[in-house]
Design an enzyme around this catalytic site. Structure first.
Site, PDB file in Angstrom:
ATOM      1  N   TYR A 205      76.799  42.926  60.390  1.00  0.00           N
ATOM      2  CA  TYR A 205      77.493  44.180  60.658  1.00  0.00           C
ATOM      3  C   TYR A 205      76.589  45.340  61.037  1.00  0.00           C
ATOM      4  O   TYR A 205      76.919  46.126  61.919  1.00  0.00           O
ATOM      5  CB  TYR A 205      78.285  44.558  59.387  1.00  0.00           C
ATOM      6  CG  TYR A 205      78.898  45.934  59.403  1.00  0.00           C
ATOM      7  CD1 TYR A 205      80.075  46.187  60.103  1.00  0.00           C
ATOM      8  CD2 TYR A 205      78.303  46.993  58.719  1.00  0.00           C
ATOM      9  CE1 TYR A 205      80.642  47.449  60.115  1.00  0.00           C
ATOM     10  CE2 TYR A 205      78.867  48.264  58.723  1.00  0.00           C
ATOM     11  CZ  TYR A 205      80.036  48.486  59.424  1.00  0.00           C
ATOM     12  OH  TYR A 205      80.592  49.723  59.445  1.00  0.00           O
TER      13      TYR A 205
ATOM     14  N   ASN B 148      64.096  54.907  56.092  1.00  0.00           N
ATOM     15  CA  ASN B 148      65.289  54.077  56.138  1.00  0.00           C
ATOM     16  C   ASN B 148      65.188  53.079  54.991  1.00  0.00           C
ATOM     17  O   ASN B 148      64.217  52.342  54.899  1.00  0.00           O
ATOM     18  CB  ASN B 148      65.344  53.351  57.485  1.00  0.00           C
ATOM     19  CG  ASN B 148      66.418  52.268  57.534  1.00  0.00           C
ATOM     20  OD1 ASN B 148      66.290  51.322  58.287  1.00  0.00           O
ATOM     21  ND2 ASN B 148      67.448  52.381  56.749  1.00  0.00           N
TER      22      ASN B 148
ATOM     23  N   SER C 182      82.526  45.630  65.528  1.00  0.00           N
ATOM     24  CA  SER C 182      81.627  44.641  64.935  1.00  0.00           C
ATOM     25  C   SER C 182      82.253  43.253  64.813  1.00  0.00           C
ATOM     26  O   SER C 182      81.548  42.258  64.732  1.00  0.00           O
ATOM     27  CB  SER C 182      81.113  45.122  63.583  1.00  0.00           C
ATOM     28  OG  SER C 182      82.199  45.519  62.800  1.00  0.00           O
TER      29      SER C 182
ATOM     30  N   CYS D 295      67.555  38.276  52.200  1.00  0.00           N
ATOM     31  CA  CYS D 295      68.227  38.845  51.040  1.00  0.00           C
ATOM     32  C   CYS D 295      69.716  38.585  51.237  1.00  0.00           C
ATOM     33  O   CYS D 295      70.269  38.877  52.291  1.00  0.00           O
ATOM     34  CB  CYS D 295      67.980  40.352  50.932  1.00  0.00           C
ATOM     35  SG  CYS D 295      68.967  41.091  49.599  1.00  0.00           S
TER      36      CYS D 295
ATOM     37  N   ASP E 270      87.314  39.970  61.277  1.00  0.00           N
ATOM     38  CA  ASP E 270      86.658  41.203  60.833  1.00  0.00           C
ATOM     39  C   ASP E 270      85.318  40.831  60.203  1.00  0.00           C
ATOM     40  O   ASP E 270      85.089  39.672  59.861  1.00  0.00           O
ATOM     41  CB  ASP E 270      87.565  41.924  59.821  1.00  0.00           C
ATOM     42  CG  ASP E 270      87.262  43.421  59.730  1.00  0.00           C
ATOM     43  OD1 ASP E 270      86.276  43.866  60.340  1.00  0.00           O
ATOM     44  OD2 ASP E 270      88.000  44.127  59.041  1.00  0.00           O
ATOM     45  N   ASP E 271      84.444  41.843  60.022  1.00  0.00           N
ATOM     46  CA  ASP E 271      83.100  41.520  59.536  1.00  0.00           C
ATOM     47  C   ASP E 271      83.001  41.384  58.029  1.00  0.00           C
ATOM     48  O   ASP E 271      82.202  40.614  57.518  1.00  0.00           O
ATOM     49  CB  ASP E 271      82.092  42.570  60.039  1.00  0.00           C
ATOM     50  CG  ASP E 271      82.525  43.966  59.706  1.00  0.00           C
ATOM     51  OD1 ASP E 271      82.433  44.357  58.539  1.00  0.00           O
ATOM     52  OD2 ASP E 271      82.999  44.668  60.625  1.00  0.00           O
TER      53      ASP E 271
HETATM   54  S1  SF4 Z   1      72.117  43.285  48.951  1.00  0.00           S
HETATM   55 FE1  SF4 Z   1      70.602  42.451  50.372  1.00  0.00          FE
HETATM   56  S2  SF4 Z   1      71.866  41.347  51.892  1.00  0.00           S
HETATM   57 FE2  SF4 Z   1      73.244  42.704  50.814  1.00  0.00          FE
HETATM   58  S3  SF4 Z   1      73.298  44.543  52.095  1.00  0.00           S
HETATM   59 FE3  SF4 Z   1      71.738  44.868  50.511  1.00  0.00          FE
HETATM   60  S4  SF4 Z   1      69.814  44.216  51.470  1.00  0.00           S
HETATM   61 FE4  SF4 Z   1      71.492  43.417  52.675  1.00  0.00          FE
END
Ligand code: SF4
Length: 476
Positions: free
Chosen positions: A259, A112, A300, A450, A362-363
């Site tokens: 989400y 994953n 969501s 992140c 909404d998300d």
């Molecule tokens: S850029 Fe970082 S915060 Fe945005 S979806 Fe990807 S892993 Fe998640």
């Protein structure tokens, strides 16, 4: 046809070591709980301690496996995977778990996330593999980064897999939660940033690893702890062994809270449902509006709509009914059906929304097609005003760690002001939660998250060609 898809989740992984249980069935139910993380293909690898068997196919978990198939997969340990293709095409060859014969038997692996240094790894594989192995790379039967890791691990001859993994894992960059297995041992590893969730659970007579705590619940496993970022775990009849292949530098994906994860999942000690309710309350604080009813875009958007209603004092109601499964059928819709667009997925409850000033929660907004169609549909159904509230900030940057948002050119937010987006959607008002507000709602320190799709600050390397395209010197 316009796309009405939101962001695409990446994958779900599962692993179980329980010699006295029906491990294929446990894995099936684990994957079932992780179905939202990937609906293109599903697969299970089982071992009876002597031989690994892999069964995988395109489709939903319940389309790929039936009772008879599961019965034909007896074993003591198993791994499973449900996939949405973020790298590699959506074809059977790329379904997981991947399998590779090794000098010692077999290796099955499920992943994953998304690796960002596949070029480096390809070069390493070519180096590792003496001339007779190079053709193996050319005929590698799948284009995804997971096959690359499997192929690299398989080149180490008769070295024990635990020591192989400790050499390979530190060389992987990007996002990865892995479950893998040999005939006798189950392994799990999580990247040093811990972008994606991975948890360890206990059965009365075995162990489980899974992408989300909700998958532990469904198989009756109790939550033990998260697999730590940078941790490598091995489980077999000798028990559970753990090692660290890299120092933990936590940067959990903030979008999991918005989400991706199930609301009944807990990440880093925070219940996702509660986080989403807090996001809604924060949204109400940041973007209040005079309205009659708060409705979610299901599913969501639901907890954040509840939060918005709580925070604003405006009543909450269900104004849209979701047809959850139609989008995932294998039947190709005819042109007439296709023209129904968003109605394939959502249908308005006219008697609830007629004459009302609506707050619609909404998300996220990726391309804007969904919300544009939604606003039109709600107005046609009699809504007096439509105020859109979004429980994430504008998505400005692509994700290289396993989420497919679309390319930057396809995203609606870059280059447009919020008011321009509002006009393009045809809404009466539009409010996105601020990044600080969202971060506060997660209750996770900002430096442990992140948030790159919102602020462009990638915490880990991104593919050099992409960095050039995005003009991100520091990220190369
Ligand atoms: S850029 Fe970082 S915060 Fe945005 S979806 Fe990807 S892993 Fe998640």
């Amino acid at each position: 046809m316009q796309s009405f898809e939101g962001p695409k989740e990446e994958c779900g992984v599962f692993g179980v070591w329980a010699p006295e249980e029906d491990v294929a069935q446990l894995t099936f139910f684990g994957l079932f709980a992780l179905q939202h993380r990937g609906q293109e293909s599903a697969g299970i690898a089982v071992s009876n301690l002597h031989r690994i068997m892999v069964y995988k196919d395109m489709g939903l978990v319940s389309q790929v496996f039936d009772e008879a198939t599961l019965k034909s997969l007896p074993g003591r340990l198993a791994i499973g995977h449900t996939r949405y293709s973020t790298t590699g095409a959506s074809v059977w060859h790329n379904a997981q778990p991947t399998f590779k014969a090794t000098q010692q038997g077999g290796l099955a692996l499920a992943h994953n996330g998304n690796l960002t240094n596949t070029h480096e790894l390809e070069a390493w594989l070519a180096e590792l593999a003496p001339s007779e192995r190079v053709p193996e790379k050319k005929t590698m039967d799948s284009t995804n980064d997971t096959s690359l890791v499997t192929a690299i691990m398989a080149t180490f001859g008769d070295e024990p897999l635990e020591s192989v993994a400790m050499q390979v894992l530190p060389r992987l960059k990007g996002a990865f939660c892995l479950t893998f297995m040999t005939e006798r041992t189950l392994y799990a590893a999580r990247d040093p940033q811990g972008f994606r969730p991975l948890v360890l659970g206990r059965l009365s007579n075995g162990w489980v690893v899974a992408s989300e705590t909700a998958a532990l619940d469904i198989v009756g496993a109790s939550f033990v702890r998260e697999v730590e970022p940078g941790e490598f775990i091995a489980i077999d009849e000798r028990g559970l062994r753990t090692q660290r292949f890299a120092e933990a530098k936590p940067k959990g994906c903030i979008f999991e809270y918005v989400y991706l994860a199930r609301p009944d999942t807990t990440i880093a000690g925070h219940g996702v449902h509660s986080v989403r309710v807090r996001i809604g309350r924060k949204l109400a604080e940041e973007y209040p509006v005079d309205a009659d009813l708060v409705i979610p875009v299901p599913e969501s958007g639901t907890p954040s709509a509840i939060g918005y209603a709580q925070g604003s004092g405006i009543p909450y109601g269900q104004g849209l009914v979701k047809n959850a499964y139609v989008g995932r059928t294998f039947i190709q819709p005819s042109q007439t059906i296709r023209q129904l667009g968003i109605r394939l997925k959502l249908n308005p409850l006219r008697e609830v929304i007629e004459g009302k000033r609506l707050v619609v929660v909404d998300d996220s907004i990726v391309r804007g097609n969904t919300q544009r169609a939604l606003v039109r549909m709600l107005r046609e159904a009699g809504a007096k005003e439509v105020h859109i509230r979004i429980s994430s900030p504008p998505v400005e940057w692509p994700c290289f760690y396993g989420i497919d948002f679309a390319t930057r050119a396809e995203l609606i937010a870059p280059g447009l002001t919020v008011d321009e987006i509002r006009r393009s959607l045809g809404a009466d008002s539009l409010g996105y939660i601020s990044l600080d507000g969202l971060t506060e709602a997660t209750q996770v320190p900002a430096d442990q998250l992140c948030r790159a799709c919102f602020d462009g600050k990638y915490p880990n390397s991104i593919p050099p060609a992409q960095a050039e395209l995005l003009n991100l010197e520091e990220a190369k």
